[in-house]
Design a protein around this motif. Structure first.
Motif, mmCIF file in Angstrom:
data_model
loop_
_atom_site.group_PDB
_atom_site.id
_atom_site.type_symbol
_atom_site.label_atom_id
_atom_site.label_comp_id
_atom_site.label_asym_id
_atom_site.label_seq_id
_atom_site.Cartn_x
_atom_site.Cartn_y
_atom_site.Cartn_z
ATOM 1 N N ASN A 7 0.816 -1.214 0.000
ATOM 2 C CA ASN A 7 0.000 0.000 0.000
ATOM 3 C C ASN A 7 0.848 1.263 0.000
ATOM 4 O OD1 ASN A 7 -2.407 -1.400 -0.051
ATOM 5 N ND2 ASN A 7 -2.665 -1.379 2.164
ATOM 6 N N ALA A 8 1.921 1.275 0.769
ATOM 7 C CA ALA A 8 2.785 2.455 0.830
ATOM 8 C C ALA A 8 3.440 2.717 -0.525
ATOM 9 C CB ALA A 8 3.846 2.289 1.912
ATOM 10 N N VAL A 9 3.921 1.659 -1.155
ATOM 11 C CA VAL A 9 4.569 1.810 -2.461
ATOM 12 C C VAL A 9 3.545 2.252 -3.506
ATOM 13 C CG1 VAL A 9 5.807 0.617 -4.306
ATOM 14 C CG2 VAL A 9 6.412 0.180 -1.916
ATOM 15 N N ALA A 10 2.379 1.614 -3.515
ATOM 16 C CA ALA A 10 1.343 1.969 -4.489
ATOM 17 C C ALA A 10 0.921 3.427 -4.332
ATOM 18 C CB ALA A 10 0.147 1.044 -4.342
ATOM 19 N N LYS A 11 0.754 3.876 -3.086
ATOM 20 C CA LYS A 11 0.359 5.264 -2.838
ATOM 21 C C LYS A 11 1.441 6.231 -3.304
ATOM 22 C CE LYS A 11 -1.014 8.458 0.754
ATOM 23 N NZ LYS A 11 -1.055 8.763 2.162
ATOM 24 N N ALA A 12 2.696 5.932 -2.978
ATOM 25 C CA ALA A 12 3.803 6.797 -3.387
ATOM 26 C C ALA A 12 3.897 6.872 -4.909
ATOM 27 C CB ALA A 12 5.119 6.298 -2.791
ATOM 28 N N LEU A 13 3.699 5.755 -5.573
ATOM 29 C CA LEU A 13 3.744 5.740 -7.041
ATOM 30 C C LEU A 13 2.601 6.556 -7.637
ATOM 31 C CD1 LEU A 13 4.687 2.011 -7.621
ATOM 32 C CD2 LEU A 13 6.097 3.991 -8.212
ATOM 33 N N ASN A 19 6.598 7.751 -11.103
ATOM 34 C CA ASN A 19 8.029 8.059 -11.078
ATOM 35 C C ASN A 19 8.670 7.298 -9.919
ATOM 36 O OD1 ASN A 19 10.540 9.331 -10.360
ATOM 37 N ND2 ASN A 19 9.966 11.042 -11.675
ATOM 38 N N ILE A 20 9.433 6.268 -10.258
ATOM 39 C CA ILE A 20 10.013 5.372 -9.255
ATOM 40 C C ILE A 20 11.020 6.105 -8.370
ATOM 41 C CG2 ILE A 20 11.402 3.284 -8.924
ATOM 42 C CD1 ILE A 20 10.009 2.190 -11.477
ATOM 43 N N SER A 21 11.863 6.932 -8.947
ATOM 44 C CA SER A 21 12.852 7.664 -8.152
ATOM 45 C C SER A 21 12.183 8.598 -7.156
ATOM 46 C CB SER A 21 13.787 8.464 -9.064
ATOM 47 O OG SER A 21 14.568 7.598 -9.840
ATOM 48 N N ALA A 22 11.151 9.294 -7.590
ATOM 49 C CA ALA A 22 10.437 10.206 -6.693
ATOM 50 C C ALA A 22 9.730 9.434 -5.582
ATOM 51 C CB ALA A 22 9.440 11.049 -7.480
ATOM 52 N N ALA A 23 9.156 8.297 -5.922
ATOM 53 C CA ALA A 23 8.501 7.461 -4.908
ATOM 54 C C ALA A 23 9.521 6.955 -3.893
ATOM 55 C CB ALA A 23 7.780 6.297 -5.573
ATOM 56 N N ALA A 26 10.361 9.717 -1.519
ATOM 57 C CA ALA A 26 9.256 9.960 -0.590
ATOM 58 C C ALA A 26 9.213 8.911 0.521
ATOM 59 C CB ALA A 26 7.933 9.968 -1.352
ATOM 60 N N LEU A 27 9.641 7.706 0.211
ATOM 61 C CA LEU A 27 9.640 6.617 1.190
ATOM 62 C C LEU A 27 10.978 6.487 1.911
ATOM 63 C CD1 LEU A 27 7.684 3.980 -0.914
ATOM 64 C CD2 LEU A 27 6.831 5.257 1.064
ATOM 65 N N ALA A 47 0.637 -0.939 -11.099
ATOM 66 C CA ALA A 47 0.431 0.394 -10.514
ATOM 67 C C ALA A 47 1.318 1.434 -11.191
ATOM 68 C CB ALA A 47 0.689 0.362 -9.011
ATOM 69 N N VAL A 48 2.554 1.051 -11.518
ATOM 70 C CA VAL A 48 3.459 1.962 -12.226
ATOM 71 C C VAL A 48 2.867 2.295 -13.597
ATOM 72 C CG1 VAL A 48 5.737 2.208 -13.304
ATOM 73 C CG2 VAL A 48 5.538 1.165 -11.040
#
Length: 80
Positions: A7-13, A19-23, A26-27, A47-48
């Motif tokens: 959930n955390a990864v999906a939300k950040a994405l 944007n994987i680097s930005a996610a 953020a994490l 999700a990406v």
């Protein structure tokens, strides 16, 4: 280091348009760490893709609105 839950990864994405680097920033994890987590989960891979598609859809909508408004740059861009 943040726990890389699905959930955390999906939300950040989603919040960062895929944007994987930005996610990762953020994490507070490395890009490699989040990439490994994504590669291990087909739902996160999707999700990406979905996040990036949503961003493209928004860009196309904005361009269409600019064309309808008669913005010369938008008309030229759309015709090219």
């Amino acid at each position: 280091m943040a726990k890389l839950t699905k959930n955390a990864v999906a939300k950040a994405l989603a919040e960062r348009h895929g944007n994987i680097s930005a996610a990762a920033r953020a994490l507070s994890v490395s890009r490699r760490a989040i990439s490994k987590r994504i590669d291990a989960d087909p739902a996160l891979k999707q999700a990406v893709i979905d996040s990036r598609e949503t961003m493209l859809d928004e860009a196309e909508r904005s361009l269409a609105e600019a064309v309808k408004a008669g913005a010369a740059w938008a008309v030229c861009f759309a015709l090219k």
